[in-house]
Design a protein around this motif. Structure first.
Motif, short mmCIF file in Angstrom:
data_model
loop_
_atom_site.label_atom_id
_atom_site.label_comp_id
_atom_site.label_asym_id
_atom_site.label_seq_id
_atom_site.Cartn_x
_atom_site.Cartn_y
_atom_site.Cartn_z
N ALA A 160 4.40 6.50 -4.50
CA ALA A 160 4.17 6.35 -6.08
C ALA A 160 3.32 7.59 -6.56
CB ALA A 160 4.39 5.29 -6.52
N ASP B 125 -0.73 10.42 -10.86
CA ASP B 125 -1.33 9.27 -10.93
C ASP B 125 -2.89 9.17 -11.34
OD1 ASP B 125 -0.03 6.47 -11.24
OD2 ASP B 125 -1.99 5.99 -9.92
N VAL C 191 5.72 9.05 -10.52
CA VAL C 191 6.94 8.47 -10.49
C VAL C 191 8.06 9.36 -10.82
CG1 VAL C 191 8.46 6.54 -11.33
CG2 VAL C 191 6.00 5.95 -10.40
N ASP C 192 7.87 10.07 -11.88
CA ASP C 192 8.87 10.80 -12.52
C ASP C 192 8.56 12.38 -12.33
OD1 ASP C 192 10.06 9.10 -15.46
OD2 ASP C 192 11.01 9.40 -13.54
N ARG D 148 -3.49 10.39 -14.99
CA ARG D 148 -3.22 9.34 -15.98
C ARG D 148 -4.09 8.04 -16.26
NH1 ARG D 148 2.65 6.85 -15.31
NH2 ARG D 148 2.23 7.71 -13.15
N LEU D 149 -4.34 7.76 -14.76
CA LEU D 149 -5.35 6.71 -14.73
C LEU D 149 -7.00 7.12 -15.53
CD1 LEU D 149 -6.13 3.96 -14.13
CD2 LEU D 149 -7.22 4.80 -11.99
N HIS E 171 0.80 -1.17 0.11
CA HIS E 171 -0.04 0.06 -0.10
C HIS E 171 0.78 1.15 0.07
CE1 HIS E 171 -3.09 2.98 1.41
NE2 HIS E 171 -1.87 3.51 2.12
N LEU F 127 4.09 1.60 -0.77
CA LEU F 127 4.76 1.81 -1.98
C LEU F 127 3.65 2.54 -3.04
CD1 LEU F 127 7.75 0.52 -2.51
CD2 LEU F 127 6.58 -1.59 -2.89
N GLU F 128 2.67 2.27 -3.22
CA GLU F 128 1.76 2.62 -4.29
C GLU F 128 1.35 4.19 -3.92
OE1 GLU F 128 0.58 1.02 -7.26
OE2 GLU F 128 2.32 0.14 -6.52
#
Lengths: 241, 241
Positions: A173, A184, A178-179, A187-188, A167, A169-170
């Motif tokens: 991120a 996120d 990430v960059d 993008r999704l 969890h 980790l995500e």
DNA sequence: ACCTGAACACCGTTCAAGT
DNA sequence: ACCTGAACACCGTTCAAGT
């Protein structure tokens, strides 16, 4: 090999580490190197945390670091160990075992969130220092004292830790793409737009929510509910019925 | 940006990719590059998977890869996407929703285990290709069709995915000690030896077991038990009773 | 259009030599 | 004992130039 976790409770601030008395005091030591490395991690992130940059921050050449850490990975392991330092520094607020398990999981998440890329650092190493072992012992201890067998307690602890790691980790991120690209959620949302994926579309509001604590608590709730159903002193569960 | 997932169902084996008819056929293309990269990953591992080595394996200079992938991270994202390719290629074996959720989780674990460092590759990227989105849609779909709200289905899917990722990450790390040192079980056993950590010691047999499938099934079982308790069409759970 | 050659600005790590 | 200087063997990425 190295524990590298004693936070030197010696003196108020910025004093040189004590020496045995002979020669110049060393510019480096394990504990201070790990602290500077964690500060640098917060500044530049894991991908830009290099031995050379760390050396620069400590006013030393890169080669000098290798007297204290055999490899960069060993330094990262020491950093991972320190990440969990504050997980056991206060008593539980509840006597209930499931609330205690939840509290430990929350402390672990908070600890990993405490430094930029903390979860990635932790996932990339296998610390076996006092903080990591102490945390595992505490988690398993709560379960055993609640009446679970050592077997169930061990497996349940693994489950809680793996979920928390995955969890967080995500979460980290997602918190800063990430960059550096679009975060996120954007993008999704863009990828799903086309109109396919009806179920994904229906769940988009939750999936793109940035209330990560709510996500974490939901998952933790499922796990604890499963543990309560399993109950202290019961036979091992299958995945069926 | 790039989907890069079409597995080219064109011709039997080792044939050159079709051209528009003009000029020499290109030596490179996205799909083949990803396939070679995954093969190289299995050979050398993620840490040694470099653009230069990949270029060499494709008989090309490193710079040429950048016509197909803007960055190494974009290549890794395309690889992550392909990792999940086989998760939806067969029907469910059970009509029961909880067994279907379990089956999807198992397929994801198996997919990540299918390539060396697969979980690390997947965790390090945020693929939004057809396989990843299709998998998420399927997982959420099973839950919604079972009667869960889109909200609960979305959160539960996140929980299952995070647990699976966290578990598989640790599993692959343990399966061949992060570097080359003694495997994880040995290191843990050695670190715990001193006699401290009574609960950890009691759980050592489980914790050092290499039956990772059993660990995974236990955690999955807890999650599914929690979901069954939550039940389709119920109010959101707290972490308390 | 697609790839090479060559460079730029870095890496982790080692190790003789200095102090 | 602890650190510097300098090197070794690499990296990811860019981009003019060739074909």
């Amino acid at each position: 090999m190295s524990a590298a976790s004693t936070p030197s409770p010696s003196s108020p601030s910025g004093v040189r580490p004590a020496t045995t008395g002979r020669g110049r005091p060393p510019k480096l030591d394990q504990a201070r190197t790990v602290e500077v490395a964690l500060a640098l991690l917060d500044e530049v992130g894991l991908d830009a945390l290099t031995m050379r940059r760390l050396a620069e921050a400590m006013d030393v050449r890169a080669g000098a670091l290798y007297r204290y850490f055999a490899t960069k990975h060993e330094l990262l392991t020491a950093m991972a160990e320190v990440l969990l330092a504050d997980c056991l520094d206060r008593p539980f607020r509840s006597p209930d075992w499931s609330e205690r398990v939840a509290e430990l999981a929350r402390r672990m998440r908070t600890a990993l969130l405490g430094h930029r890329d903390g979860a990635r650092v932790y996932a990339g190493t296998h610390a076996t220092g006092a903080h990591t072992l102490g945390f595992a012992d505490a988690l398993i201890g709560v379960l055993r004292e609640a009446g679970f067998t050592a077997d169930h307690a061990g497996r349940a602890a693994l489950t809680v830790v793996h979920f928390t790691l995955g969890h967080t980790l995500e979460e980290q991120a997602a918190r800063q793409g990430v960059d550096a690209g679009p975060a996120d959620p954007e993008r999704l949302r863009a990828a799903v737009a086309p109109g396919q994926y009806p179920h994904l579309t229906a769940a988009l509001p939750v999936l793109t929510s940035t209330d990560f604590t709510a996500h974490f608590e939901f998952g933790l709730g499922l796990l604890l509910q499963g543990l309560r159903a399993l109950g202290p002193g019961t036979a091992p569960p299958g995945t069926g019925g």
